[in-house]
Design a protein around this motif. Structure first.
Motif, PDB file in Angstrom:
ATOM      1  N   HIS A 110      -4.467  -6.697   4.353  1.00  0.00           N
ATOM      2  CA  HIS A 110      -5.398  -7.039   3.264  1.00  0.00           C
ATOM      3  C   HIS A 110      -6.453  -5.944   3.041  1.00  0.00           C
ATOM      4  N   HIS A 114      -7.534  -3.713  -0.205  1.00  0.00           N
ATOM      5  CA  HIS A 114      -8.840  -3.416  -0.827  1.00  0.00           C
ATOM      6  C   HIS A 114      -8.963  -1.911  -1.109  1.00  0.00           C
ATOM      7  N   ASP A 300     -10.923 -10.334  -3.916  1.00  0.00           N
ATOM      8  CA  ASP A 300      -9.509 -10.527  -3.583  1.00  0.00           C
ATOM      9  C   ASP A 300      -8.623 -10.707  -4.828  1.00  0.00           C
TER      10      ASP A 300
HETATM   11 MG   LIG Z   1     -10.947  -9.529   0.764  1.00  0.00          MG
END
Ligand SMILES: [Mg+2]
Ligand SMILES: Nc1ncnc2c1ncn2[C@@H]1O[C@H](COP(=O)(O)OP(=O)(O)OP(=O)(O)O)[C@@H](O)[C@H]1O
Length: 332
Positions: A110, A114, A300
């Motif tokens: 994850h 980003h 996100d």
């Molecule tokens: Mg995040």
């Protein structure tokens, strides 16, 4: 190459279709609002909500991108870090889809997602650059040697930058998550109202710490009457923000100077912050160049996962379908 990206590590259910790691054809994001009344994310509630919404969001993403599953060349999904239940929903859905349709699958960190939001938004970032990833769960200053090759220069000793924003926002009664609300309130305030501590700013390391600043803001608010607090809310927000941001900027720019790195990327939810962007812009010098994603790609989203998946696949090929979720997955 068309990549289907799937993100479900916390409380956003998101599916995206991205072409060649660059062109976003669809990026559907559903932010769960079920958690607001609890003042934080409830993992079981998040898992159930992902389960309910992932299929319709997947269908919406394909429709928005005007593609069919058979057009997709690669399926990328977040495997960690994040909450295990929510992670498993997206990852299992992605693996099932990949298996049933014989499409290669790649799992994504994850945080590398980003970082990759910058590759979606900009061309011309030096392969070797400095990246400050500031999110709800992380504060990481990385030397990016090339995609996938990182040196962790510093991270947080306690709370992440986004966590500090959320905690201070909560203390101030601004709701959860409060980073963006606090940012907006701070625009009407005077940041010289109070000099809150800049923790570890002059420390030689690139480490960060936010718990002292949170305590200082909390103690200051406790010392005020209700009237004084109401009158100075925007000033407190601006003063907290100035302290929180100044350490990020000072340490990152010191690292850039010491490591002779000119290109700096910002990523994660706090990279959406207006003062983070303006202070970096004011303070960069000479050949230094600053990059940050548009606000929609800072928090996100699955487009950043598709982009990271594209570069991972180019570097290492497909992942095995037995790959499991890793809640505390490290990037370095
Ligand atoms: Mg995040
Ligand atoms: N304009 C803003 N100013 C400050 N903070 C913000 C702003 N917009 C969002 N945030 C903060 O960003 C965080 C959410 O970002 P992100 O989605 O990257 O975090 P996360 O996914 O929860 O954590 P991680 O990526 O570390 O797992 C929250 O803490 C939120 O308050």
């Amino acid at each position: 190459m068309l990549v289907l990206g799937i993100e479900s590590s916390c409380d956003e259910t998101s599916v995206a279709v991205v072409k060649d790691g660059k062109e976003v054809l669809a990026n559907i994001i559903l932010s769960q609002d079920e958690h607001t009344k609890f003042g934080g994310v409830v993992p079981e509630v998040a898992s159930r909500s992902h389960l309910k919404t992932i299929v319709p969001i997947y269908e919406e993403a394909l429709e928005k991108a005007s593609v069919k599953l058979s057009d997709i060349d690669l399926i990328a999904a977040t495997m960690g870090p994040g909450l295990v239940g929510p992670l498993l929903v997206g990852l299992t859905f992605a693996k099932g889809l990949a298996y049933a349709s014989s499409i290669p699958f790649v799992c994504v960190n994850h945080m590398e997602g980003h970082l990759s939001a910058n590759y979606l938004a900009h061309s011309g970032i030096d392969e070797r650059h400095l990246s400050l990833i500031i999110s709800g769960g992380h504060t990481m200053l990385l030397e990016v040697k090339s995609f996938g090759e990182y040196e962790l220069l510093g991270n947080t000793k306690d709370d992440a930058a986004g966590e500090a924003y959320d905690k201070v926002a909560k203390i101030m009664g601004l709701g959860y998550p409060g980073g963006a609300v606090l940012d907006k309130l701070a625009k009407d305030g005077d940041s010289s109202y109070m000099k809150f501590p800049r923790a570890m700013m002059h420390d030689k390391s690139y480490m960060f710490s936010y718990s002292g600043l949170e305590t200082a803001v909390s103690l200051h608010i406790k010392s005020l009457s209700d009237d004084e607090f109401a009158k100075n809310k925007a000033n407190i927000a601006a003063s907290f923000q100035e302290a929180a941001v100044e350490v990020l900027v000072a340490k990152t720019l010191r690292a850039a100077k010491e490591k002779h790195i000119n290109h700096i990327t910002l990523a994660g939810g706090v990279a959406a912050n207006s003062r983070v962007r303006s202070m970096f812009t004011e303070r960069i010098r000479g050949n230094q160049k600053l990059f940050y994603p548009p606000i929609s790609l800072c928090t996100d989203n699955a487009a950043m996962i598709a982009a990271a998946g594209y570069y991972r696949f180019k570097k290492e090929g497909a992942s095995e379908l037995i790959t499991n979720a890793i809640p505390y997955l490290k990037m370095v």
